[in-house]
Design a protein around this motif. Structure first.
Motif, PDB file in Angstrom:
ATOM      1  N   LEU A   1       0.925  -1.348   0.021  1.00  0.00           N
ATOM      2  CA  LEU A   1       0.169   0.077   0.007  1.00  0.00           C
ATOM      3  C   LEU A   1       0.984   1.366   0.100  1.00  0.00           C
ATOM      4  CD1 LEU A   1      -2.843  -1.013   2.375  1.00  0.00           C
ATOM      5  CD2 LEU A   1      -2.938  -1.072  -0.226  1.00  0.00           C
ATOM      6  N   PRO A   2       1.749   1.201   0.919  1.00  0.00           N
ATOM      7  CA  PRO A   2       2.709   2.762   1.015  1.00  0.00           C
ATOM      8  C   PRO A   2       3.423   2.463  -0.635  1.00  0.00           C
ATOM      9  CG  PRO A   2       2.927   1.363   3.023  1.00  0.00           C
ATOM     10  CD  PRO A   2       2.390   0.558   2.032  1.00  0.00           C
ATOM     11  N   SER A   3       3.816   1.681  -0.880  1.00  0.00           N
ATOM     12  CA  SER A   3       4.782   1.602  -2.317  1.00  0.00           C
ATOM     13  C   SER A   3       3.727   2.296  -3.545  1.00  0.00           C
ATOM     14  CB  SER A   3       5.292   0.339  -2.448  1.00  0.00           C
ATOM     15  OG  SER A   3       4.262  -0.691  -3.042  1.00  0.00           O
ATOM     16  N   ILE A   4       2.476   2.099  -3.420  1.00  0.00           N
ATOM     17  CA  ILE A   4       1.445   2.538  -4.663  1.00  0.00           C
ATOM     18  C   ILE A   4       0.948   3.844  -4.311  1.00  0.00           C
ATOM     19  CG2 ILE A   4       1.514   0.319  -5.456  1.00  0.00           C
ATOM     20  CD1 ILE A   4      -1.399   0.143  -4.089  1.00  0.00           C
ATOM     21  N   GLY A   5       1.335   4.533  -3.021  1.00  0.00           N
ATOM     22  CA  GLY A   5       0.899   5.766  -2.666  1.00  0.00           C
ATOM     23  C   GLY A   5      -0.580   5.779  -1.766  1.00  0.00           C
ATOM     24  N   VAL A   6      -0.833   4.557  -1.413  1.00  0.00           N
ATOM     25  CA  VAL A   6      -2.113   4.252  -0.429  1.00  0.00           C
ATOM     26  C   VAL A   6      -1.697   4.725   0.872  1.00  0.00           C
ATOM     27  CG1 VAL A   6      -3.934   3.071   0.183  1.00  0.00           C
ATOM     28  CG2 VAL A   6      -3.062   3.014  -2.329  1.00  0.00           C
ATOM     29  N   SER A   7      -2.374   5.310   1.630  1.00  0.00           N
ATOM     30  CA  SER A   7      -2.206   5.405   3.100  1.00  0.00           C
ATOM     31  C   SER A   7      -2.262   4.073   3.828  1.00  0.00           C
ATOM     32  CB  SER A   7      -3.010   6.220   3.805  1.00  0.00           C
ATOM     33  OG  SER A   7      -3.100   6.447   5.231  1.00  0.00           O
ATOM     34  N   SER A   8      -1.226   4.140   4.821  1.00  0.00           N
ATOM     35  CA  SER A   8      -1.070   2.700   5.631  1.00  0.00           C
ATOM     36  C   SER A   8      -2.243   2.592   6.525  1.00  0.00           C
ATOM     37  CB  SER A   8       0.135   2.753   6.427  1.00  0.00           C
ATOM     38  OG  SER A   8       0.303   3.982   7.303  1.00  0.00           O
ATOM     39  N   VAL A   9      -3.075   3.695   6.752  1.00  0.00           N
ATOM     40  CA  VAL A   9      -4.372   3.471   7.554  1.00  0.00           C
ATOM     41  C   VAL A   9      -5.330   2.430   6.881  1.00  0.00           C
ATOM     42  CG1 VAL A   9      -6.397   4.775   8.544  1.00  0.00           C
ATOM     43  CG2 VAL A   9      -4.175   6.177   8.313  1.00  0.00           C
ATOM     44  N   TRP A  10      -4.828   2.124   5.599  1.00  0.00           N
ATOM     45  CA  TRP A  10      -6.122   1.172   5.230  1.00  0.00           C
ATOM     46  C   TRP A  10      -5.713  -0.150   5.452  1.00  0.00           C
ATOM     47  CZ3 TRP A  10     -10.748   2.217   2.894  1.00  0.00           C
ATOM     48  CH2 TRP A  10     -11.162   3.357   2.508  1.00  0.00           C
ATOM     49  N   VAL A  11      -4.444  -0.436   5.871  1.00  0.00           N
ATOM     50  CA  VAL A  11      -4.089  -1.777   6.268  1.00  0.00           C
ATOM     51  C   VAL A  11      -4.683  -2.550   7.124  1.00  0.00           C
ATOM     52  CG1 VAL A  11      -2.176  -3.063   7.316  1.00  0.00           C
ATOM     53  CG2 VAL A  11      -1.619  -1.007   5.724  1.00  0.00           C
ATOM     54  N   GLN A  12      -5.028  -1.713   8.194  1.00  0.00           N
ATOM     55  CA  GLN A  12      -5.942  -2.535   9.224  1.00  0.00           C
ATOM     56  C   GLN A  12      -7.394  -2.781   8.778  1.00  0.00           C
ATOM     57  OE1 GLN A  12      -5.585   0.091  12.837  1.00  0.00           O
ATOM     58  NE2 GLN A  12      -4.039  -1.195  13.579  1.00  0.00           N
TER      59      GLN A  12
END
Length: 347
Positions: free
Chosen positions: A298-309
């Motif tokens: 997710l971070p590598s494609i510019g998506v916030s890590s907040v979405w991980v959980q």
């Protein structure tokens, strides 16, 4: 008896075979999703699967795989251990304190394993002999161990500068893009999988999880198996604590906090039914790798890590939904087999 059962087996698949088939399909589905996700990320970011990138992915998954394998043994017996994050944290600090005083790294790792096994034995005794629900026991020990850790550690922090250089190097080095920690985790994974499949005592964990009462009537030492499962889980959490210290070179009172939720997610997403009795540690390893890969992708494609959980939660709910569907299918098959058996006997 045998002649009446043969037509039934031909007309309806065995429930165990049905479960195994669904679990294998789930493992293949996890592998397919993982490959597609990594491929798409590599297309978007050509440096993602570089030698260092692959090494980082494996390093990030190693700790989770070790703890999830131990958790899987417990869940297979129809129990749960929510204290693994706390055990990891206190074991990491125990190993770090020993190394800080000039101790041997191998002895430090053994101290972490023994400490983890001791906490696992405490959980196992309370669940197996005390007959206290596993959720209550391990939720209580989670806070007890975390409290002991906080009192012991206080505001202290062990950093890489306090540790032997060879120990921290082991946490980063490897064979080409395969880190030593991943090799160690793979050896543990294969050993546990072989034991569960090839030894009678290993298969008894599944029998216990499928039906505790039937397992007891069949002569399975139920209390002993539950205790063994918890000791193994604690020992692997302790080992993971020592490897965490080698990997990150840093430990404090907050180490491992909340980690138990990720571990349970990896176990359930990897195909181990939360109701016990089914699943494979190889599937758990794939589930752990999938969750840690999402955290990197997710971070590598510019998506916030907040979405991980949020994504972890969605995967957990999907896995539970699949388990529920499988349970209903198995119940339906059992009803059909019972009806056909009665019909064959009266025919």
């Amino acid at each position: 008896m045998t002649t009446t059962l043969e037509p039934v087996q031909l007309s309806a698949p065995a429930p165990r075979a049905l479960v195994d088939r669904v679990l294998k399909m789930r493992e293949l589905a996890i592998l397919a999703v993982l490959v597609l996700m990594l491929t798409a990320t590599q297309i978007d970011n050509s440096a993602f699967l570089s030698e260092q990138g692959v090494k980082d992915l494996l390093l990030n998954a190693t700790i989770l795989v070790l703890v999830a394998v131990g958790e899987a043994i417990v869940v297979i017996t129809r129990n749960v251990d929510l204290s693994v994050g706390s055990v990891l944290g206190v074991s990491a600090f125990a190993a770090g304190s020993f190394l800080e005083s000039g101790g041997n790294p191998v002895v430090a790792a053994l101290i972490a394993v023994v400490l983890g096994a001791a906490f696992g034995a405490l959980n196992g005794l309370l669940v197996s002999i005390g007959q206290v629900p596993a959720l209550v026991v391990t939720l209580g020990t989670l806070y007890i161990i975390r409290g002991v850790d906080s009192i012991w550690v206080g505001s202290r922090e062990i950093t890489a500068g306090d540790l032997p250089s060879g120990f921290t190097s082991f946490g980063h080095d490897g064979l080409a893009f395969v880190p030593y920690l991943a090799v160690l985790a793979a050896l543990v994974l294969v050993a546990v999988a072989y034991y569960l499949r090839s030894y009678r005592s290993g298969r008894e964990f599944y029998a216990l999880g499928s039906s505790p009462e039937a397992a007891r009537l069949a002569g399975v030492a139920v209390r002993k198996r539950i205790l063994t499962a918890y000791v193994a889980c604690g020992a692997l959490a302790g080992l993971a604590g020592a490897l965490y210290l080698a990997r990150f070179g840093n430990v404090d009172s907050g180490t491992g906090s909340g980690f138990e939720l990720t571990v349970v997610s990896a176990v359930v997403v990897g195909g181990v039914a939360f109701t016990g009795g089914s699943g494979s540690v190889y599937g758990v390893a794939l589930g752990a790798l999938l969750l840690t890969s999402i955290n990197s992708v997710l971070p590598s494609i510019g998506v916030s890590s907040v979405w991980v959980q949020a994504i972890d939660g969605i995967l957990l709910l999907l896995a539970i939904a699949v388990d529920r569907v499988v349970a209903l299918r198995v119940a339906n098959v059992l009803r059909k087999r019972a009806a056909e058996t009665r019909s064959a006997r009266h025919g």
